[in-house]
Motif scaffolding. Structure first.
Motif, short mmCIF file in Angstrom:
data_model
loop_
_atom_site.label_atom_id
_atom_site.label_comp_id
_atom_site.label_asym_id
_atom_site.label_seq_id
_atom_site.Cartn_x
_atom_site.Cartn_y
_atom_site.Cartn_z
N PHE A 128 0.84 -1.21 0.00
CA PHE A 128 0.00 0.00 0.00
C PHE A 128 0.86 1.25 0.00
N ASP A 129 1.93 1.25 0.80
CA ASP A 129 2.83 2.40 0.87
C ASP A 129 3.47 2.65 -0.49
N HIS A 130 4.02 1.60 -1.09
CA HIS A 130 4.65 1.77 -2.41
C HIS A 130 3.63 2.19 -3.47
N GLY A 131 2.44 1.62 -3.38
CA GLY A 131 1.39 1.98 -4.34
C GLY A 131 0.99 3.43 -4.21
N SER A 132 0.88 3.94 -2.98
CA SER A 132 0.52 5.34 -2.79
C SER A 132 1.60 6.27 -3.33
N LEU A 133 2.87 5.85 -3.19
CA LEU A 133 3.96 6.67 -3.73
C LEU A 133 3.88 6.73 -5.26
N VAL A 134 3.55 5.59 -5.87
CA VAL A 134 3.42 5.56 -7.33
C VAL A 134 2.25 6.46 -7.77
N VAL A 135 1.12 6.35 -7.05
CA VAL A 135 -0.04 7.18 -7.40
C VAL A 135 0.27 8.66 -7.25
N SER A 136 0.94 9.04 -6.17
CA SER A 136 1.28 10.46 -5.98
C SER A 136 2.27 10.94 -7.02
N LEU A 137 3.21 10.06 -7.40
CA LEU A 137 4.19 10.45 -8.43
C LEU A 137 3.49 10.66 -9.78
N VAL A 138 2.55 9.77 -10.10
CA VAL A 138 1.79 9.93 -11.35
C VAL A 138 0.97 11.22 -11.30
N GLY A 139 0.38 11.50 -10.11
CA GLY A 139 -0.43 12.72 -9.99
C GLY A 139 0.38 13.97 -10.20
N VAL A 140 1.59 14.01 -9.64
CA VAL A 140 2.44 15.19 -9.79
C VAL A 140 2.93 15.33 -11.23
N SER A 141 3.21 14.19 -11.88
CA SER A 141 3.83 14.22 -13.21
C SER A 141 2.84 14.43 -14.34
N VAL A 206 -11.46 17.51 -10.15
CA VAL A 206 -10.55 16.36 -10.14
C VAL A 206 -9.28 16.69 -10.93
N ALA A 207 -9.45 17.32 -12.10
CA ALA A 207 -8.28 17.67 -12.91
C ALA A 207 -7.39 18.67 -12.19
N LEU A 208 -7.99 19.71 -11.64
CA LEU A 208 -7.22 20.76 -10.97
C LEU A 208 -6.64 20.28 -9.65
N GLY A 209 -7.34 19.37 -8.96
CA GLY A 209 -6.88 18.94 -7.65
C GLY A 209 -5.94 17.76 -7.66
N SER A 210 -5.61 17.24 -8.84
CA SER A 210 -4.77 16.04 -8.89
C SER A 210 -3.36 16.31 -8.36
N ILE A 211 -2.77 17.42 -8.76
CA ILE A 211 -1.41 17.72 -8.29
C ILE A 211 -1.39 18.06 -6.80
N PRO A 212 -2.30 18.93 -6.30
CA PRO A 212 -2.33 19.14 -4.84
C PRO A 212 -2.57 17.86 -4.06
N LEU A 213 -3.40 16.96 -4.59
CA LEU A 213 -3.64 15.68 -3.90
C LEU A 213 -2.34 14.91 -3.73
N ALA A 214 -1.58 14.82 -4.80
CA ALA A 214 -0.32 14.07 -4.73
C ALA A 214 0.66 14.73 -3.76
N ILE A 215 0.73 16.06 -3.80
CA ILE A 215 1.66 16.77 -2.90
C ILE A 215 1.23 16.61 -1.44
N ILE A 216 -0.05 16.77 -1.18
CA ILE A 216 -0.54 16.64 0.20
C ILE A 216 -0.30 15.22 0.73
N ALA A 217 -0.52 14.22 -0.11
CA ALA A 217 -0.31 12.83 0.32
C ALA A 217 1.16 12.60 0.67
N ARG A 218 2.05 13.11 -0.14
CA ARG A 218 3.49 12.90 0.12
C ARG A 218 3.93 13.65 1.38
N ILE A 219 3.47 14.89 1.54
CA ILE A 219 3.85 15.66 2.73
C ILE A 219 3.26 15.02 3.99
#
Length: 334
Positions: A128-141, A206-219
């Protein structure tokens, strides 16, 4: 705290003065002119000179800047060169759409980002941890415009589940006392209109919030990992406090401090950077308004719009600083 708030509010004045000067000089350093953009390529020199004189663009720069500051202090942001309407009027029409979109995007990002980051930290090193990192990385990218077009194609064009453009169905005759369409539907008791406005917000949010979602999850993940290894957390566990109580009282509360900073910064950035999302979904907000103003060299709109956005950005960050003391009472801003 009161002294801190007053001092921060006083700091807004020099910030806005400096920003107004930078904006003023920047837009006049751009190639082209409002008169040329308004009249087109075939405009005669006499017609261009008349427009420049009409809007005071033929005066010295310091005179133009002083007139601009003087009007702004008195609550006037000038008149749009293109639409010939007061900038404050257009601002009142556009700002609610951008605020509504930004709040929806941040609600989406916070409601998913914080739980995702928290669970990833609690399940550190697992799938789950590794999967969340992948999801957040995809969201930021993932570029916002690509995700916006993809969502629009899948959920609007392909399946027809959600509307693809605008803020509300044009056939719904709903009064708009506040210009916030979801709120207007609620306060007027027209739930169909409120739900329709929500449906129009889902895909852009959803489109606009994808990058903040990834950043908030990582932080959130990083903050929880740091906090849960602190001495006071281990002491609480050693005293026999339950894991949920430790997380609620010590881990989550302290981990939210850096997360709240990121939320404030992202909210300010979304308010000023929703251009692509508003363009793809044809939302009449400030982003598309300012983009068109820059394209047309509409100086009053650019100056007024950016200055107002900066003011909102500063106020949002002030609220974030104040929230520090609310989230963790042990911290007091001095």
């Amino acid at each position: 705290m009161l002294r801190f708030v007053v001092r921060r509010l006083l700091l807004v004045v020099p910030i806005l003065i400096g920003l107004s000067l930078l904006i003023f000089l920047w837009i006049r350093a751009l190639p082209g002119s409002p008169a040329q953009a308004l009249l087109g390529e075939r405009a005669t020199p006499a017609a261009i000179a008349q427009i420049r004189h009409q809007y005071g663009l033929d005066r010295p720069l310091y005179v133009q800047y002083w007139n601009y500051v003087d009007k702004t202090v008195h609550g006037e942001l000038g008149t749009s060169i293109v639409s010939r309407r007061p900038v404050t009027t257009e601002l009142r029409e556009r700002f609610p759409a951008t605020v509504e979109l930004t709040l929806a995007a941040m609600l989406f990002a916070i409601s998913l980002g914080i739980p995702l980051g928290f669970l990833a930290a609690k399940k550190y090193g697992t799938v789950f941890d590794h999967g969340s990192l992948v999801v957040s990385l995809v969201g930021v990218s993932t570029p916002i415009f690509f995700l916006a077009l993809l969502l629009k194609y899948v959920f609007s064009v392909k399946f027809g589940w959600l509307p693809s453009v605008g803020r509300q169905d044009v056939l719904l005759d709903t009064p708009h006392p506040t210009s916030f369409y979801v709120l207007d539907g609620i306060v007027t008791g027209r739930w169909t209109s409120a739900w329709d406005a929500v449906k129009h917000l889902i895909l852009p949010a959803v489109a606009l919030g994808s990058i903040p979602l990834a950043i908030i999850a990582r932080i959130t993940r990083a903050a929880v990992l740091d906090v849960q290894n602190e001495d006071y957390v281990r002491t609480a566990r050693a005293k026999g406090m339950g894991p949920w109580t430790v997380d609620a009282r010590h881990v989550f509360r302290n981990a939210m401090l850096p997360v709240s900073t990121i939320i404030g910064l992202q909210t300010g950035l979304l308010l000023s950077g929703a251009v692509l999302t508003e363009t793809v979904f044809a939302l009449p907000g400030m982003g598309s308004w300012l983009a068109n103003a820059i394209f047309n060299r509409d100086y009053p709109v650019i100056q007024g719009g950016i200055l107002f956005t900066a003011l909102v950005f500063v106020l949002v960050n002030l609220l974030v600083d104040i929230s520090y003391g609310i989230i963790n009472p042990r911290i007091r801003v001095s």
